[in-house]
Design an enzyme around this catalytic site. Structure first.
Site, mmCIF file in Angstrom:
data_model
loop_
_atom_site.group_PDB
_atom_site.id
_atom_site.type_symbol
_atom_site.label_atom_id
_atom_site.label_comp_id
_atom_site.label_asym_id
_atom_site.label_seq_id
_atom_site.Cartn_x
_atom_site.Cartn_y
_atom_site.Cartn_z
ATOM 1 N N HIS A 4 1.719 4.317 -3.017
ATOM 2 C CA HIS A 4 1.696 5.783 -2.912
ATOM 3 C C HIS A 4 2.904 6.385 -3.631
ATOM 4 C CE1 HIS A 4 -1.743 6.610 -0.411
ATOM 5 N NE2 HIS A 4 -1.310 5.881 0.613
ATOM 6 N N GLU A 48 -5.781 7.136 -1.445
ATOM 7 C CA GLU A 48 -5.764 5.984 -0.560
ATOM 8 C C GLU A 48 -6.376 4.758 -1.242
ATOM 9 O OE1 GLU A 48 -4.285 5.419 2.135
ATOM 10 O OE2 GLU A 48 -3.601 7.441 2.607
ATOM 11 N N HIS A 93 0.834 -1.210 0.000
ATOM 12 C CA HIS A 93 0.000 0.000 0.000
ATOM 13 C C HIS A 93 0.865 1.255 0.000
ATOM 14 C CE1 HIS A 93 -3.426 2.576 1.449
ATOM 15 N NE2 HIS A 93 -2.434 3.215 2.045
ATOM 16 N N GLU A 94 1.872 1.291 0.868
ATOM 17 C CA GLU A 94 2.719 2.479 0.968
ATOM 18 C C GLU A 94 3.617 2.632 -0.261
ATOM 19 O OE1 GLU A 94 2.248 4.772 3.199
ATOM 20 O OE2 GLU A 94 0.675 3.527 4.056
#
Length: 267
Positions: A144, A198, A140-141
């Site tokens: 980004h 997100e 997930h990070e």
């Protein structure tokens, strides 16, 4: 004044209307066009400086990479996830990826622009995370960073503050470097992302972990744990995140798309 700033911002948006998505069209279908007027090289360089300062501070406090077993887990997981990044963004193969661990009770983790990953021991310990769940957070990070959400946020903030200077910024900034450095630190790294960003990170992170051979079902159990933790006060990690129940439902709907990638990786 607000109307003037909005007019300039609209002009800049028109100027950059032809820009492409920062990542290749993924299995999960993320291809939103993005507003980017600040160069990726500059944002990555300034983010690396902010990350280095955080490492120095943590080291001086005796809090950097103190748990060798957890640090080794993170490195192992990163070593499987990072090679998959080039599938979504080929130039990510040349990034100077890095992963570190800070001893802190915070439920937090991030990946700064350019591939600088940071985990806090609290998110691992308090949620009792499995390797697959750590991979869900890390993916997930990383998403980004691959989508350059930090650069996107800096671009928007710079556009709002710079006024007419935005057009000069789009062709190569020669002024306001101090201002830009502050924006990168405050907006590109520290402040939370939008709900759209997100959701994109959820989707692409799910694909990354599946490609690396981590069970995408763990993304669901992760957010169930985060929901439980949220009942006793919102963790920093959840700032501006979508509603946890909606996020879990969305992830569950996407798992069939990425499960073949996971099964192939396991073979």
């Amino acid at each position: 004044m607000k109307f003037f700033t909005a007019t300039i911002l609209a002009a800049a948006l028109a100027f950059t209307a032809g820009c492409s998505s920062t990542t290749l069209t993924s299995t999960t279908g993320v291809d939103r066009k993005q507003f980017l007027i600040v160069s990726d090289a500059e944002v990555n360089s300034l983010s690396a400086q902010s990350y280095a300062q955080l490492l120095t501070q943590a080291k001086s406090q005796g809090a950097l990479n103190t748990n060798s077993a957890q640090y080794a887990r993170l490195q192992t997981i990163a070593n499987r996830l990072i090679p998959q990044a080039k599938v979504l963004r080929p130039e990510a193969a040349t990034w100077k990826w890095e992963v570190n661990l800070i001893k802190s009770n915070e439920l937090n983790a991030f990946c700064a622009p350019g591939g600088k990953i940071m985990f806090y021991t609290g998110i691992i310990d308090r949620l009792n995370l499995s390797d697959d769940e750590i991979a869900a957070i890390m993916g997930h990070e990383m998403a980004h960073a691959l989508r350059e959400h930090g650069r996107e946020n800096v671009s928007r903030a710079y556009a709002q503050q710079a006024g007419l200077g935005i057009l000069a910024a789009a062709t190569g900034m020669t002024e306001g470097q101090t201002q830009l450095a502050g924006l990168v630190s405050q907006v590109g790294v520290s402040l939370p992302n939008s709900r759209t960003q997100e959701t994109e990170a959820d989707v692409l992170g799910l694909e990354l972990m599946a490609r690396a051979g981590y069970n995408p079902q763990a993304a669901v159990t992760l957010w169930q744990k985060m929901m439980a933790a949220n009942q006793s006060g919102s963790p920093q990690f959840l700032s501006t995140h979508p509603n946890p129940a909606n996020r879990i439902q969305n992830l569950q709907s996407l798992i069939p798309k990425v499960m073949p990638l996971y099964q192939q990786a396991k073979r």
